[in-house]
Design an enzyme around this catalytic site. Structure first.
Site, PDB file in Angstrom:
ATOM      1  CG  ASP A  68      -8.794  -1.873  -9.241  1.00 45.44           C
ATOM      2  OD1 ASP A  68      -9.765  -1.184  -9.622  1.00 45.44           O
ATOM      3  OD2 ASP A  68      -8.604  -3.039  -9.621  1.00 45.44           O
ATOM      4  CB  ALA A 181     -12.746 -13.521  -0.961  1.00 52.07           C
ATOM      5  CB  ILE A 182     -12.011  -9.500  -5.190  1.00 51.54           C
ATOM      6  CG1 ILE A 182     -13.358  -8.921  -5.648  1.00 51.54           C
ATOM      7  CG2 ILE A 182     -11.827 -10.901  -5.753  1.00 51.54           C
ATOM      8  CD1 ILE A 182     -13.430  -8.679  -7.147  1.00 51.54           C
ATOM      9  CB  SER A 200     -16.631  -7.788  -6.276  1.00 55.55           C
ATOM     10  OG  SER A 200     -16.923  -7.578  -7.638  1.00 55.55           O
ATOM     11  CG  PHE A 201     -20.829  -7.871  -9.396  1.00 59.88           C
ATOM     12  CD1 PHE A 201     -21.813  -7.736 -10.369  1.00 59.88           C
ATOM     13  CD2 PHE A 201     -19.750  -7.002  -9.435  1.00 59.88           C
ATOM     14  CE1 PHE A 201     -21.721  -6.764 -11.362  1.00 59.88           C
ATOM     15  CE2 PHE A 201     -19.649  -6.033 -10.414  1.00 59.88           C
ATOM     16  CZ  PHE A 201     -20.633  -5.914 -11.377  1.00 59.88           C
ATOM     17  CD1 TRP A 202     -22.183 -14.796  -6.201  1.00 66.75           C
ATOM     18  CD2 TRP A 202     -20.639 -13.482  -7.136  1.00 66.75           C
ATOM     19  NE1 TRP A 202     -21.617 -15.506  -7.251  1.00 66.75           N
ATOM     20  CE2 TRP A 202     -20.676 -14.725  -7.835  1.00 66.75           C
ATOM     21  CE3 TRP A 202     -19.743 -12.497  -7.558  1.00 66.75           C
ATOM     22  CZ2 TRP A 202     -19.848 -15.002  -8.914  1.00 66.75           C
ATOM     23  CZ3 TRP A 202     -18.928 -12.770  -8.637  1.00 66.75           C
ATOM     24  CH2 TRP A 202     -18.987 -14.006  -9.295  1.00 66.75           C
ATOM     25  CD  GLU A 235     -16.487  -4.056  -8.720  1.00 64.50           C
ATOM     26  OE1 GLU A 235     -16.491  -5.298  -8.678  1.00 64.50           O
ATOM     27  OE2 GLU A 235     -16.128  -3.426  -9.736  1.00 64.50           O
TER      28      GLU A 235
END
Length: 346
Positions: A68, A181-182, A200-202, A235
């Site tokens: 990352d 929240a990332i 990210s996702f969701w 993401e």
């Protein structure tokens, strides 16, 4: 279109000796496998036709393990990379080729994050940039698979290990939230407005307004800018302004599985920082759209969690990828744009 072009034709288009990111290289058949992307002195104009296959990462040396990564150019002309690890890990380079470890951003720990990490010191996905004489770093605290997460801000005058000051929580989500929240990324729009993308996702990628005076949230609005149905695997947003467009770079599919990772880098664009973003075919990114820019190939597995740096001589893509042994490494390639203004890497 470019994938129909033979390797021979593409190589011929750039095969004369060129200055590739600061090193003179006779670009031959090796060019199609990816030119050295390390050094940063002025280069000739970027090609406008993509190579016929995905390039390998450009040459990097030294301490190149990373996950990352986010990069910023320092006022002195060097480079600082921040990446996921114990209390956020740092690397520096003078030439964008040779990298050395530079310690942790928070060598004494970050106790304000522990309620999100379950007590772990592993902090995620920092986004580092330089504004108004200071380094800004947004980063995430969470646990794998959970959306009980927080994005925090730290600032530093030097970027060095131990110099970072906690500026507080920017946004958080709980297990009852519909998003996560990332993976933060700060973008400054053409009018000087500050925005933070994340997600990210969701329900995918979100955007919030940031107060430039504090680096924290300016209001309570949360805007949706990209989402996938089905797998929901999207993401690592990165919004970068090039010409008259804002390009939203994201990673599709799965990271963090070593050589089995299926991460791939996608992009869409908009004339407004708040969207709507669409891919090359016109599919909205809020409806699963995205144009693929880089995916796994050969011994390069799961490239993703990308960041774009405007550097001397052109734009540069930073990302991580996995080797066959499952370790993650820093990948760097140069960015070109085709005649329709869509990016590719070379």
């Amino acid at each position: 279109m470019s994938l129909l072009m033979s390797r021979r034709l593409w190589s011929a288009a750039i095969s004369s000796a060129v200055l590739v990111a600061g090193v003179t290289a006779a670009v031959s058949a090796r060019a199609a496998a990816g030119p050295a992307a390390g050094r940063s002195a002025p280069a000739l104009a970027a090609p406008t036709v993509a190579p016929p296959s995905y390039p390998n990462p450009g040459t990097v040396t030294g301490n190149t393990g990373a996950h990352d990564p986010s990069a910023v150019k320092t006022p002195a002309g060097g480079y600082l990379v921040a990446y996921t690890g114990a209390n956020i890990q740092l690397k520096t380079s003078n030439d964008r080729t040779a990298w050395r470890n530079a310690g942790a951003a928070f060598p004494g720990g970050a106790p304000w994050t522990l309620s999100y990490t379950g007590g772990s010191n592993n902090l995620w996905a920092p986004d580092v940039s330089y504004h108004n004489g200071a380094y800004y770093m947004y980063y995430a605290a969470s646990t794998f698979g959970s959306n009980h997460s927080g994005i925090f801000l730290a600032t530093s005058s030097t970027g060095a290990s131990g110099s970072w000051t906690n500026r507080g929580l920017v946004i958080e989500t709980t297990t009852s939230s519909s998003y996560n929240a990332i993976d933060p990324n700060l973008v400054v729009d053409a009018a000087g407005g500050w925005w933070l993308s994340f997600g990210s996702f969701w329900t995918g990628i979100k955007l919030v307004r940031i107060d430039p005076a504090t680096g924290l949230r300016a209001d309570t609005a949360v805007r949706s800018i990209a989402q996938r149905g089905g797998s929901t695997a999207i993401e690592a947003p990165y919004v970068f302004r090039h010409g008259s467009y804002y390009y939203l770079w994201v990673s599709f599919d799965l990271c963090c599985r070593g050589a089995s990772s299926t991460y791939r880098i996608m992009v869409g664009r908009s004339t407004s920082v708040t969207g709507p973003y669409a891919d090359r075919n016109g599919t909205a990114m809020t409806s699963g759209g995205g144009t693929q820019v880089l995916a796994g190939h050969g011994s390069i597995h799961g490239p993703g969690h990308q960041a774009v740096l405007a550097d001397t001589g052109g734009e540069v893509l930073f990302y991580h990828y996995y080797a066959g042994n499952g370790a993650s490494y820093l990948g760097i390639n140069l960015i070109g744009y085709d005649s329709a203004g869509w990016p590719f890497v070379y």
